[in-house]
Design an enzyme around this catalytic site. Structure first.
Site: not given
Length: 342
Positions: A37, A61, A83, A130, A138, A169, A210
């Site tokens: 989003f 997601t 990641v 690097r 964020a 989280y 949400r």
């Protein structure tokens, strides 16, 4: 039927007044979580301000639909990647938006969420080191937990449960911030940490859990609007274009502006007020029903944005009704498309 919103151009024009960055050093930018989003809106704005963008997302997601309009642009590239695994690309700057952000999403895989925020952040920090790149985190207002003070300033240390269902989280983001500042102190890495307060707008998922997406979808369907607890708990809602504009301003600050900096709208409202506003804007017949309160649900959420105003020259502009109408239009289209497809 939803009421017609103001044009998207009218809402966004105030954040697109940035000069071209073609001649600046920070030209090639990686956006981790760029199909989500917020990340997809950031990709849009970076491309509009003349950057080259590498969007990285594992699509757990994030959604391909959020970025498919960018694939024909010569300065956009997409790479499907988690990641939590190392990454090696040539970049001048990195934005780390790679994490599930809604409670149903991050609680569905709490261990994965924790490691995305800890290991993922470590991998991106090493990449930035690097490449001698600036890296922007964020982070989230959830680092304040269920705050005992309001509004929340960046120097408030928080009131966070480390064992509850939201901890994967909350604590993951807190640990990520720790890593960012340790890399800055140890290696002189150029970091910037922004704490995001509740944000809404087009491209939110109807099933993301949400509060704004829940209320709008229920209102458009004339279903009961579910409020967890008394409804007197508060949130402060920032329209997505305002928030993303703040991130671009943050990127363009000098290296000594590291944060953390709150980015959000300080206008506070109760959940009952929000539900009644959405019912009015959608001309809905939905009743309001109260359910059991969610575990560890913060009772007040309001940012102090003095630091953002002073150091970034930033504050939100979009009126809540204008932002909600734009978001309602988005969900109206999504639900209509789903109905036709079925």
């Amino acid at each position: 039927m939803a009421r017609t919103s103001k044009s998207k151009k009218g809402i966004t024009e105030n954040i697109l007044q940035f000069p071209s960055n073609r001649s600046k050093k920070l030209k090639k930018i990686l956006v981790a979580g760029g199909a989500g989003f917020l990340g997809s809106h950031l990709c849009d704005l970076l491309l509009a301000t003349d950057h080259d963008v590498i969007c990285v997302d594992d699509l757990s997601t994030g959604r391909f639909e959020n970025i498919k309009h960018l694939f024909d642009l010569p300065n956009f590239a997409f790479r499907r990647h988690d990641v939590r695994s190392t990454l090696n690309v040539k970049v001048d700057a990195i934005f780390n938006f790679a994490s599930p952000a809604s409670p149903p999403a991050y609680q569905a895989d709490p261990v994965g969420t924790l490691f995305t925020n800890i290991v993922g952040a470590r991998n991106l920090l090493e990449l930035a080191r690097r490449r001698d790149a600036t890296i922007v985190q964020a982070s989230t207002s959830e680092v304040y937990g269920n705050p005992l003070v309001s509004p929340q300033r960046e120097d408030y240390l928080g009131n966070v449960s480390i064992t509850g269902p939201r901890a994967c989280y909350d604590e993951g983001k807190r640990c990520a911030e720790t890593q960012f500042f340790d890399f800055h102190r140890l290696f002189g890495l150029k970091i910037k940490v922004a704490r995001i307060f509740n944000t809404y707008g087009p491209r939110m998922r109807p099933d993301d859990g949400r509060v704004i997406s829940n209320f709008i979808v229920q209102a458009l369907r004339n279903e009961p609007i579910s409020i967890y607890g008394s409804g007197l708990q508060t949130r402060s809602f920032c329209y997505v274009d305002d928030l993303i504009g703040g991130f671009l301003k943050f990127l363009n600050t000098s290296a000594d502006v590291t944060g953390p900096i709150n980015l959000g709208n300080p206008a506070e409202m109760t959940m009952i007020d929000l539900a009644e506003r959405i019912i009015r804007l959608t001309n809905s017949k939905s009743p309001i029903v109260h359910l059991l309160a969610a575990v560890d649900d913060p009772q007040r959420r309001r940012p102090d944005i003095s630091r953002a105003a002073t150091q970034l020259g930033w504050h939100p502009h979009v009126d809540i009704d204008d932002g909600l109408l734009s978001t309602i239009d988005h969900f109206d289209r999504v639900l209509r498309h789903a109905a036709v497809s079925n």
